[in-house]
Design a protein around this motif. Structure first.
Motif, PDB file in Angstrom:
ATOM      1  N   VAL A  81      -8.883  -0.914  -3.131  1.00 13.67           N
ATOM      2  CA  VAL A  81      -8.302   0.050  -2.208  1.00 13.67           C
ATOM      3  C   VAL A  81      -7.869   1.279  -2.992  1.00 13.67           C
ATOM      4  O   VAL A  81      -7.517   1.177  -4.182  1.00 13.67           O
ATOM      5  CB  VAL A  81      -7.113  -0.578  -1.437  1.00 13.67           C
ATOM      6  N   GLN A  82      -7.898   2.421  -2.344  1.00 19.93           N
ATOM      7  CA  GLN A  82      -7.462   3.651  -3.004  1.00 19.93           C
ATOM      8  C   GLN A  82      -5.937   3.732  -3.028  1.00 19.93           C
ATOM      9  O   GLN A  82      -5.262   3.137  -2.178  1.00 19.93           O
ATOM     10  CB  GLN A  82      -8.032   4.863  -2.266  1.00 19.93           C
ATOM     11  N   PRO A  83      -5.397   4.471  -3.973  1.00 23.26           N
ATOM     12  CA  PRO A  83      -3.932   4.672  -3.990  1.00 23.26           C
ATOM     13  C   PRO A  83      -3.446   5.202  -2.657  1.00 23.26           C
ATOM     14  O   PRO A  83      -4.073   6.084  -2.055  1.00 23.26           O
ATOM     15  CB  PRO A  83      -3.749   5.694  -5.119  1.00 23.26           C
ATOM     16  N   GLY A  84      -2.334   4.634  -2.196  1.00 23.03           N
ATOM     17  CA  GLY A  84      -1.799   4.994  -0.890  1.00 23.03           C
ATOM     18  C   GLY A  84      -2.322   4.145   0.240  1.00 23.03           C
ATOM     19  O   GLY A  84      -1.817   4.225   1.370  1.00 23.03           O
ATOM     20  N   GLY A  85      -3.314   3.331  -0.035  1.00 19.39           N
ATOM     21  CA  GLY A  85      -3.922   2.494   0.986  1.00 19.39           C
ATOM     22  C   GLY A  85      -3.147   1.209   1.242  1.00 19.39           C
ATOM     23  O   GLY A  85      -2.072   0.985   0.665  1.00 19.39           O
ATOM     24  N   SER A  86      -3.709   0.372   2.111  1.00 19.60           N
ATOM     25  CA  SER A  86      -3.053  -0.865   2.522  1.00 19.60           C
ATOM     26  C   SER A  86      -4.006  -2.042   2.419  1.00 19.60           C
ATOM     27  O   SER A  86      -5.229  -1.888   2.546  1.00 19.60           O
ATOM     28  CB  SER A  86      -2.562  -0.743   3.969  1.00 19.60           C
ATOM     29  N   LEU A  87      -3.420  -3.210   2.198  1.00 24.24           N
ATOM     30  CA  LEU A  87      -4.139  -4.476   2.235  1.00 24.24           C
ATOM     31  C   LEU A  87      -3.219  -5.531   2.837  1.00 24.24           C
ATOM     32  O   LEU A  87      -1.989  -5.433   2.707  1.00 24.24           O
ATOM     33  CB  LEU A  87      -4.558  -4.935   0.838  1.00 24.24           C
TER      34      LEU A  87
END
Length: 121
Positions: A12-18
């Motif tokens: 996931v990219q920085p700032g993203g969610s999982l």
């Protein structure tokens, strides 16, 4: 006797969610606290968050309101919603459960196999 199966990791990219999921199965008499730990390369495994059967939660300081742990006791499952992910969150995330196995009187720690979370652009 008890298996923990994790899912939901990835890139996931920085700032993203999982959202991580963990389901426990096997000879479970009682499932007490469940939680998430993580281990980055070259570092020791560390606590991320825990949740009791009754709903009390505990978070590591580095979470800073970005992650939320939740449980579904009917499904013997625990989840970790991770938002505002940072590169330093990159690690293998492990599910942990404290289980009283059928036929025993004491609690035993069980661990999942781990799921990789990579935060990178």
């Amino acid at each position: 006797q008890v298996q923990l199966v994790e899912s939901g990791g990835g890139l996931v990219q920085p700032g993203g969610s999982l959202r991580l999921s963990c389901a426990a199965s096997g000879s479970i008499l009682r499932l007490n606290a469940m939680g998430w730990y993580r281990q980055a390369p070259g570092k020791q495994r560390e606590l991320v968050a825990t949740g009791t059967r009754g709903g009390t939660t505990n978070y590591a300081d580095f979470v800073q309101g970005r992650f939320t742990i939740s449980r579904d006791n009917a499904k013997n499952s625990v989840y970790l919603q991770m938002n505002s992910l940072k590169p330093e969150d990159t690690a293998v995330y492990y599910c942990n459960a404290k289980v009283v196995v059928a036929g025993r009187l004491y609690e035993t720690d069980y661990w999942g196999q781990g799921t990789q979370v990579t935060v990178s652009s």
